[in-house]
Design a protein around this motif. Structure first.
Motif, PDB file in Angstrom:
ATOM      1  N   TRP A  28       0.957  -1.103   0.182  1.00 29.93           N
ATOM      2  CA  TRP A  28      -0.048   0.007  -0.085  1.00 29.93           C
ATOM      3  C   TRP A  28       0.903   1.207  -0.050  1.00 29.93           C
ATOM      4  O   TRP A  28       1.821   1.428   0.637  1.00 29.93           O
ATOM      5  CB  TRP A  28      -0.794   0.012   1.272  1.00 29.93           C
ATOM      6  N   GLY A  29       0.543   2.325  -0.746  1.00 26.17           N
ATOM      7  CA  GLY A  29       1.229   3.488  -0.822  1.00 26.17           C
ATOM      8  C   GLY A  29       0.537   4.717  -0.548  1.00 26.17           C
ATOM      9  O   GLY A  29      -0.590   4.706  -0.462  1.00 26.17           O
ATOM     10  N   ILE A  30       1.351   5.766  -0.135  1.00 28.88           N
ATOM     11  CA  ILE A  30       0.692   7.199   0.063  1.00 28.88           C
ATOM     12  C   ILE A  30       1.289   7.907  -1.280  1.00 28.88           C
ATOM     13  O   ILE A  30       2.367   7.594  -1.628  1.00 28.88           O
ATOM     14  CB  ILE A  30       1.521   7.743   1.300  1.00 28.88           C
ATOM     15  N   GLY A  31       0.136   8.414  -2.070  1.00 27.03           N
ATOM     16  CA  GLY A  31       0.484   9.302  -3.100  1.00 27.03           C
ATOM     17  C   GLY A  31       0.165  10.553  -3.300  1.00 27.03           C
ATOM     18  O   GLY A  31      -1.140  10.844  -2.824  1.00 27.03           O
ATOM     19  N   CYS A  32       0.567  11.218  -4.165  1.00 25.24           N
ATOM     20  CA  CYS A  32       0.260  12.492  -4.788  1.00 25.24           C
ATOM     21  C   CYS A  32       0.789  12.766  -5.955  1.00 25.24           C
ATOM     22  O   CYS A  32       1.396  12.197  -6.565  1.00 25.24           O
ATOM     23  CB  CYS A  32       0.575  13.510  -3.782  1.00 25.24           C
ATOM     24  N   ASP A  33       0.171  13.955  -6.806  1.00 23.17           N
ATOM     25  CA  ASP A  33       0.763  14.450  -8.156  1.00 23.17           C
ATOM     26  C   ASP A  33       2.141  14.422  -7.961  1.00 23.17           C
ATOM     27  O   ASP A  33       2.693  15.442  -6.831  1.00 23.17           O
ATOM     28  CB  ASP A  33      -0.063  15.661  -8.462  1.00 23.17           C
ATOM     29  N   ALA A  34       3.200  14.132  -8.605  1.00 26.22           N
ATOM     30  CA  ALA A  34       4.552  14.256  -8.615  1.00 26.22           C
ATOM     31  C   ALA A  34       5.118  15.648  -8.834  1.00 26.22           C
ATOM     32  O   ALA A  34       6.199  15.958  -8.820  1.00 26.22           O
ATOM     33  CB  ALA A  34       5.213  13.284  -9.221  1.00 26.22           C
ATOM     34  N   THR A  35       4.365  16.635  -9.379  1.00 25.59           N
ATOM     35  CA  THR A  35       4.760  17.739  -9.660  1.00 25.59           C
ATOM     36  C   THR A  35       4.033  18.858  -8.856  1.00 25.59           C
ATOM     37  O   THR A  35       4.288  20.006  -8.862  1.00 25.59           O
ATOM     38  CB  THR A  35       4.124  18.248 -11.132  1.00 25.59           C
ATOM     39  N   ASN A  36       3.422  18.441  -7.713  1.00 26.03           N
ATOM     40  CA  ASN A  36       2.936  19.109  -6.553  1.00 26.03           C
ATOM     41  C   ASN A  36       3.804  19.314  -5.463  1.00 26.03           C
ATOM     42  O   ASN A  36       3.601  18.482  -4.575  1.00 26.03           O
ATOM     43  CB  ASN A  36       1.401  18.826  -6.363  1.00 26.03           C
ATOM     44  N   GLU A  37       4.534  20.395  -5.289  1.00 30.31           N
ATOM     45  CA  GLU A  37       5.484  20.363  -4.111  1.00 30.31           C
ATOM     46  C   GLU A  37       4.813  20.409  -2.962  1.00 30.31           C
ATOM     47  O   GLU A  37       5.297  19.880  -1.990  1.00 30.31           O
ATOM     48  CB  GLU A  37       6.232  21.514  -4.413  1.00 30.31           C
ATOM     49  N   ASP A  38       3.454  21.190  -2.672  1.00 33.36           N
ATOM     50  CA  ASP A  38       3.042  21.176  -1.242  1.00 33.36           C
ATOM     51  C   ASP A  38       2.431  19.853  -0.940  1.00 33.36           C
ATOM     52  O   ASP A  38       2.335  19.573   0.263  1.00 33.36           O
ATOM     53  CB  ASP A  38       1.707  22.309  -1.682  1.00 33.36           C
ATOM     54  N   ALA A  39       1.916  19.344  -2.026  1.00 31.12           N
ATOM     55  CA  ALA A  39       1.216  17.630  -1.575  1.00 31.12           C
ATOM     56  C   ALA A  39       2.303  17.049  -1.337  1.00 31.12           C
ATOM     57  O   ALA A  39       2.149  15.997  -0.261  1.00 31.12           O
ATOM     58  CB  ALA A  39       0.621  17.325  -2.849  1.00 31.12           C
ATOM     59  N   ILE A  40       3.310  17.150  -1.682  1.00 25.93           N
ATOM     60  CA  ILE A  40       4.720  16.297  -1.558  1.00 25.93           C
ATOM     61  C   ILE A  40       5.238  16.397  -0.143  1.00 25.93           C
ATOM     62  O   ILE A  40       5.280  15.682   0.630  1.00 25.93           O
ATOM     63  CB  ILE A  40       5.920  16.202  -2.680  1.00 25.93           C
ATOM     64  N   LYS A  41       5.059  17.889   0.108  1.00 25.52           N
ATOM     65  CA  LYS A  41       5.350  18.222   1.727  1.00 25.52           C
ATOM     66  C   LYS A  41       4.301  17.669   2.704  1.00 25.52           C
ATOM     67  O   LYS A  41       4.847  17.122   3.814  1.00 25.52           O
ATOM     68  CB  LYS A  41       5.192  20.014   1.938  1.00 25.52           C
ATOM     69  N   LYS A  42       3.175  17.483   2.263  1.00 23.46           N
ATOM     70  CA  LYS A  42       2.266  16.839   3.252  1.00 23.46           C
ATOM     71  C   LYS A  42       2.499  15.327   3.538  1.00 23.46           C
ATOM     72  O   LYS A  42       2.291  14.901   4.621  1.00 23.46           O
ATOM     73  CB  LYS A  42       0.821  16.924   2.532  1.00 23.46           C
ATOM     74  N   ILE A  43       3.004  14.554   2.415  1.00 27.83           N
ATOM     75  CA  ILE A  43       3.668  13.131   2.551  1.00 27.83           C
ATOM     76  C   ILE A  43       4.583  13.438   3.486  1.00 27.83           C
ATOM     77  O   ILE A  43       4.662  12.227   4.552  1.00 27.83           O
ATOM     78  CB  ILE A  43       3.565  12.504   1.340  1.00 27.83           C
ATOM     79  N   TYR A  44       5.764  13.967   3.331  1.00 26.74           N
ATOM     80  CA  TYR A  44       6.745  13.869   3.959  1.00 26.74           C
ATOM     81  C   TYR A  44       6.492  14.216   5.592  1.00 26.74           C
ATOM     82  O   TYR A  44       6.944  13.470   6.748  1.00 26.74           O
ATOM     83  CB  TYR A  44       7.956  15.173   3.805  1.00 26.74           C
ATOM     84  N   GLN A  45       5.374  15.297   5.948  1.00 25.71           N
ATOM     85  CA  GLN A  45       5.153  15.592   7.124  1.00 25.71           C
ATOM     86  C   GLN A  45       4.251  14.080   8.090  1.00 25.71           C
ATOM     87  O   GLN A  45       4.686  13.811   9.026  1.00 25.71           O
ATOM     88  CB  GLN A  45       4.044  16.855   7.116  1.00 25.71           C
ATOM     89  N   LEU A  46       3.358  13.631   7.144  1.00 27.73           N
ATOM     90  CA  LEU A  46       2.425  12.614   7.708  1.00 27.73           C
ATOM     91  C   LEU A  46       3.431  11.460   8.096  1.00 27.73           C
ATOM     92  O   LEU A  46       3.289  10.797   8.888  1.00 27.73           O
ATOM     93  CB  LEU A  46       1.690  12.031   6.659  1.00 27.73           C
ATOM     94  N   LYS A  47       4.600  10.989   7.227  1.00 30.10           N
ATOM     95  CA  LYS A  47       5.397  10.007   7.520  1.00 30.10           C
ATOM     96  C   LYS A  47       6.533  10.437   8.443  1.00 30.10           C
ATOM     97  O   LYS A  47       7.270   9.527   8.880  1.00 30.10           O
ATOM     98  CB  LYS A  47       6.272   9.611   6.016  1.00 30.10           C
ATOM     99  N   LYS A  48       6.499  11.605   8.829  1.00 28.25           N
ATOM    100  CA  LYS A  48       7.511  12.104   9.616  1.00 28.25           C
ATOM    101  C   LYS A  48       8.960  11.962   9.027  1.00 28.25           C
ATOM    102  O   LYS A  48       9.876  11.342   9.783  1.00 28.25           O
ATOM    103  CB  LYS A  48       7.686  11.427  11.121  1.00 28.25           C
ATOM    104  N   ARG A  49       9.237  11.959   7.693  1.00 29.16           N
ATOM    105  CA  ARG A  49      10.410  11.719   6.888  1.00 29.16           C
ATOM    106  C   ARG A  49      11.104  12.825   6.757  1.00 29.16           C
ATOM    107  O   ARG A  49      10.399  13.978   6.242  1.00 29.16           O
ATOM    108  CB  ARG A  49       9.814  11.062   5.638  1.00 29.16           C
ATOM    109  N   VAL A  50      12.414  12.786   6.703  1.00 29.71           N
ATOM    110  CA  VAL A  50      13.278  14.060   6.191  1.00 29.71           C
ATOM    111  C   VAL A  50      13.265  14.109   4.920  1.00 29.71           C
ATOM    112  O   VAL A  50      13.112  13.159   4.001  1.00 29.71           O
ATOM    113  CB  VAL A  50      14.896  13.560   6.776  1.00 29.71           C
ATOM    114  N   GLU A  51      13.054  15.299   4.248  1.00 30.89           N
ATOM    115  CA  GLU A  51      13.049  15.463   2.954  1.00 30.89           C
ATOM    116  C   GLU A  51      14.118  15.216   1.954  1.00 30.89           C
ATOM    117  O   GLU A  51      14.124  15.258   0.778  1.00 30.89           O
ATOM    118  CB  GLU A  51      12.552  17.137   2.592  1.00 30.89           C
ATOM    119  N   THR A  52      15.413  14.962   2.699  1.00 30.00           N
ATOM    120  CA  THR A  52      16.429  14.569   1.882  1.00 30.00           C
ATOM    121  C   THR A  52      16.323  13.011   1.497  1.00 30.00           C
ATOM    122  O   THR A  52      17.072  12.497   0.838  1.00 30.00           O
ATOM    123  CB  THR A  52      17.889  14.797   2.708  1.00 30.00           C
ATOM    124  N   LYS A  53      15.523  12.450   1.975  1.00 30.68           N
ATOM    125  CA  LYS A  53      15.304  10.940   1.564  1.00 30.68           C
ATOM    126  C   LYS A  53      14.055  10.936   0.809  1.00 30.68           C
ATOM    127  O   LYS A  53      12.825  11.075   1.076  1.00 30.68           O
ATOM    128  CB  LYS A  53      14.716  10.163   3.112  1.00 30.68           C
TER     129      LYS A  53
END
Length: 188
Positions: A28-53
Motif C-alpha cells: 500500500w502506498g501514499i501518493g500525490c501528483d509528483a509535480t505538486n510540491e505542497d502535496a509532496i510536503k504533506k506526505i513527508y510530514q505525515l510520514k515524519k520523513r526527512v525531505e532529503t530521503k
C-alpha cells in the motif's frame, strides 16, 4: 466498488492537491501528483520523513518516462522487460517534477506499473504519481491494509476502496542505473 469509480475519486482528490492511500503492485502506498510540491510536503510530514530521503514515482509508459527523463539508458528497459517482479529504477537528471521529490544526487526512482487501478489513474492524471510505503518513517512497512496505522489512514485525504482484504507482496526491487550504465542494487 469498481476500479473506474475509485480512479475518478482519487483523481479528484489528487487534482486538488490532496494525498491518497492506495494499493499498488507491491505494498500500500501514499501518493500525490509528483509535480505538486505542497502535496509532496504533506506526505513527508505525515510520514515524519526527512525531505532529503527521496520517494519514488509510478509511471505507466514510455511517453511519461521521456517527459521526466531526457535520457534513459537502454539497460533500464531491458531490466523492466526481464524482471519477473516490480522493479524500481533510480535514474539520473529528472525534470518536470517537484524539486522536493528529486534526490540530492539529482536522481529519481521510477517504477512502471501494470496494476489496473494505478495504471488507469496515471492515464487520467497524465503525470507521475508519488508512491511511498504507507507507514511512519522508520517503522515496518505494512504487508496489508489492516496493518496500516490509524495515524496514516487519518492523515490522507482519501483512502482508495479497493483490495483492502488482499495481503500484499514485498516492496519492489530497487536498482540505481546511471547514464554511464553503472548498476547498483539498492534493495533486492
Amino acid at each position: 466498488m469498481n476500479v473506474n469509480e475509485e480512479v475518478h475519486k482519487a483523481f479528484e482528490v489528487i487534482s486538488q492537491g490532496g494525498i491518497i492511500l492506495y494499493p499498488t503492485d507491491t505494498v500500500w502506498g501514499i501518493g500525490c501528483d509528483a509535480t505538486n510540491e505542497d502535496a509532496i510536503k504533506k506526505i513527508y510530514q505525515l510520514k515524519k520523513r526527512v525531505e532529503t530521503k527521496s520517494m519514488i514515482v509510478l509511471m505507466n509508459g514510455d511517453r511519461m518516462l521521456y517527459n521526466i527523463f531526457k535520457e534513459i539508458p537502454e539497460t533500464a528497459f531491458q531490466i523492466w522487460d526481464l524482471s519477473d517482479k516490480p522493479t524500481t529504477i533510480i535514474l539520473d537528471k529528472p525534470r518536470n517534477v517537484a524539486p522536493n521529490l528529486i534526490a540530492n544526487d539529482n536522481t529519481l526512482g521510477v517504477r512502471l506499473v501494470k496494476e489496473p487501478f494505478c495504471y488507469k489513474l496515471l492515464e487520467r492524471l497524465k503525470k507521475p504519481l508519488v508512491s511511498t510505503s504507507a507507514n511512519i518513517s522508520g517503522t515496518e512497512t505494512p504487508k496489508c491494509f489492516k496493518e496500516i496505522s490509524p495515524e496514516i489512514r487519518a492523515g490522507v485525504d482519501y483512502v482508495v476502496n479497493l483490495h483492502q482484504d488482499k495481503t500484499n507482496s514485498k516492496p519492489s526491487t530497487i536498482i540505481k542505473l546511471s547514464l554511464d550504465n553503472q548498476v547498483k542494487i539498492i534493495r533486492k
